[in-house]
Scaffold this motif. Structure first.
Motif, mmCIF file in Angstrom:
data_model
loop_
_atom_site.group_PDB
_atom_site.id
_atom_site.type_symbol
_atom_site.label_atom_id
_atom_site.label_comp_id
_atom_site.label_asym_id
_atom_site.label_seq_id
_atom_site.Cartn_x
_atom_site.Cartn_y
_atom_site.Cartn_z
ATOM 1 N N GLU A 82 -12.766 -4.319 5.619
ATOM 2 C CA GLU A 82 -11.969 -3.994 4.434
ATOM 3 C C GLU A 82 -12.327 -2.607 3.908
ATOM 4 O O GLU A 82 -11.445 -1.828 3.525
ATOM 5 N N ARG A 86 -9.673 0.598 3.647
ATOM 6 C CA ARG A 86 -9.349 1.191 2.346
ATOM 7 C C ARG A 86 -9.610 2.687 2.326
ATOM 8 O O ARG A 86 -9.025 3.406 1.505
ATOM 9 N N ILE A 105 -7.416 -10.349 6.204
ATOM 10 C CA ILE A 105 -7.572 -8.926 6.534
ATOM 11 C C ILE A 105 -6.224 -8.282 6.824
ATOM 12 O O ILE A 105 -6.064 -7.065 6.684
ATOM 13 N N GLU A 108 -4.814 -6.031 4.305
ATOM 14 C CA GLU A 108 -5.515 -4.768 4.097
ATOM 15 C C GLU A 108 -5.121 -3.701 5.113
ATOM 16 O O GLU A 108 -5.432 -2.528 4.924
#
Length: 587
Positions: A82, A86, A105, A108
């Protein structure tokens, strides 16, 4: 990674940088400097981000510009992955291992991703597919799963949302509904590339005949692997079907991994080979792994096929019993300048073919001549003059000596060396250790190798991922410890039959090889239950082999195995099926 990051960040202000160091550059300029590193790796950038405030800011700027993340060789946790995603808002290509990651996930993964490859999806479900945000931009999708959570319905929903998908690759276990999944994806997408396994003739005909799939007009690359008796075989009817319906093919791969020794119900003959001549193929890979091989294709048909290839780059004709030097001379004469990959395992070629490749195939990168009994040290020595050679498999070929290995390593460009049953010693290992980019080494049964040679390999080849030193009986704990300390990125290791190895070797692997996934420890009489205690703490481990023959008693009791299985139910005790990713070798 998060815990490590907080640890470093808590102390970064107290770390004083020497005057004139890179850390004193402005973050924007430092990010520019870091971008010129050869093949910048995401993990190294993440490490820099926690060493100091200056590097932290620079690495953040650099990561914002990165559009590729290849982290499938790292067993990342949910939080780690993650964090990576990001920090990469412009991501275009992602390769990730989901062994320790849940379905959430998917949310993300940035919507900008166009090329997505996911492996280790053993515990994931259809939610992984339905939660993806990148479906509108996705062009290429590859998935590997050996679990039961992903179903046909999940792929049906996925295909309906991924109308731009042009490339699909699927690999899984025997219980996975691969035929149904491929049909669902093909129905919803205009595929130009397809890689799958155990597809039946019914599925292949359905893909070709039904206009709703559009495969016959669009498919350029087709790669098939066969493990099941019920799937389409390497035979005349399959090749003729390709010629009739898959007319746009430019790359064809068909690898039959079934091991039966009896002749198949329907075989591949000259008729099947000649039917392929109607396709404009630049890549052709045909292989049958069984001892029976492909005996009914004549040398004349092979020459015609190689003549008909269009700007050939990759040629594999393994276990074709009639294949000898004459077709190879024809191939190199016509297509030598463009050849990059050649595999001729279990054929009758001799040193003449190697000489032709060494002289007239300047772009050659990978060559496999496994079990080619007519190949000698003279032919292999000629390959040492080839500057660009990156991968060689000459297992069970005659004359693989220290001198040959030294010649092959002359330009230090090797990334894979499969040298099973070679007559090499520590001198040959020293030559391999001079190749800093080496990722795969297999020297099964090389009796002259000692711990010194293995230590040299560990010191000189930090990029090693796959290693097999099975039945190198002079190797002891010192060699394995040296390998573990020097090669922290090991993924697969085979130590079968190395009878001097004991618990310290396993302890070192558990301590230093934090990415190790597959470990084979067959016939090791000195390894006891203590080793399992160390392996139980190795979070990346996925399979371990502990079997022993009657002549080699084991110190590991059934109770200790049961305890290990209770503590680590996610680890399989099934044997490894081949070591090398580049040159699969049943060792």
């Amino acid at each position: 990674m998060t815990a490590v990051g907080s640890k470093f960040r808590s102390t970064q202000e107290s770390v004083s940088q020497p005057r004139g160091s890179l850390a004193h550059l402005p973050p924007e300029l430092l990010a520019r400097v870091l971008s010129f590193l050869p093949e910048p790796r995401l993990t190294e950038t993440l490490k820099l981000s926690v060493t100091s405030k200056q590097f932290h800011e620079a690495s953040k700027l650099l990561m914002r510009s990165l559009d590729v993340a290849e982290v499938k060789q790292h067993t990342l946790t949910q939080g780690d992955l993650e964090l990576v995603l990001r920090r990469l808002p412009r991501l275009r290509r992602l390769e990730a291992d989901l062994w320790l990651v849940s379905d959430t996930i998917a949310a993300e993964i940035p919507s900008t991703v166009q090329d997505l490859a996911l492996c280790g999806c053993h515990s994931n479900s259809d939610e992984l597919l339905t939660a993806l945000r990148c479906t509108e931009s996705l062009h290429r999708f590859a998935l590997t799963t050996f679990g039961n959570g992903l179903t046909r319905r999940g792929f049906e929903t996925f295909a309906q949302r991924c109308r731009s998908l042009t490339s699909f690759s699927i690999d899984g276990g025997f219980q996975f509904p691969v035929n149904e999944v491929v049909l669902e994806v093909a129905r919803g997408c205009q595929l130009q590339e397809l890689a799958a396994y155990d597809l039946t003739m019914v599925t292949l005909l359905s893909l070709a005949r039904y206009t709703e799939f559009g495969i016959s007009k669009n498919l350029r690359r087709l790669s098939l692997k066969r493990y099941s008796l019920n799937s389409a075989g390497l035979c005349d009817s399959t090749m003729q079907m390709f010629r009739q319906y898959y007319t746009a093919l430019s790359e064809l791969t068909f690898l039959d991994f079934r091991r039966e020794d009896a002749p198949p119900t329907e075989d591949l003959t000259d008729a099947g080979i000649q039917s392929l001549m109607g396709l404009r193929l630049s890549t052709i890979r045909l292989s049958r792994q069984s001892n029976y091989g492909v005996p009914r294709v004549s040398i004349g048909a092979l020459m015609q096929l190689l003549q008909a290839l269009s700007s050939a780059t990759t040629v594999e004709l393994s276990n074709f019993k009639a294949l000898s030097d004459a077709p190879m001379v024809e191939l190199v004469t016509l297509h030598g300048q463009g050849l990059t990959n050649v595999c001729l395992d279990f054929t009758r070629i001799s040193d003449l073919s190697l000489e032709m490749l060494a002289i007239y195939a300047p772009s050659l990168r990978q060559l496999s001549v496994k079990a080619c009994r007519n190949v000698t040290d003279k032919g292999l020595m000629l390959l040492g003059k080839h500057r660009g050679l990156e991968g060689i498999n000459c297992s069970y070929a005659a004359g693989v000596t220290d001198e040959v290995v030294t010649s092959l390593c002359r330009y230090h460009s090797l990334r894979a060396a499969i040298l099973n049953s070679a007559s090499i010693t520590d001198k040959g290992m020293e030559a391999l250790a001079s190749c800093p980019h080496l990722e795969e080494v297999s020297v099964l049964g090389a009796k002259g190798i000692t711990s010194k040679g293995l230590q040299q390999l560990g010191n000189g080849c930090p990029a090693l991922r796959h290693v097999c030193v099975a039945w190198c009986e002079q190797i002891s704990d010192g060699g394995v410890v040296g390998l573990a300390e020097g090669c922290r990125g090991l993924l697969k290791l085979r130590l079968d039959g190395c009878r001097r190895i004991s618990n310290p070797s396993i302890k070192a692997l558990a301590r230093f090889s934090k990415r190790l996934r597959h470990l084979s420890l067959q016939n090791l009489p000195r390894v006891s239950g203590e080793a399992l205690e160390h392996l139980a703490r190795l979070i990346s481990l996925r399979s371990v082999v502990l079997t022993s023959t009657g002549s080699t008693p084991t110190k590991i009791t059934s109770e200790e195995r049961s305890n290990f299985a209770r503590i680590r139910p996610d680890v399989s005790f099934k044997p490894l099926d081949g070591l090398s990713a580049r040159f699969p070798d049943p060792i």
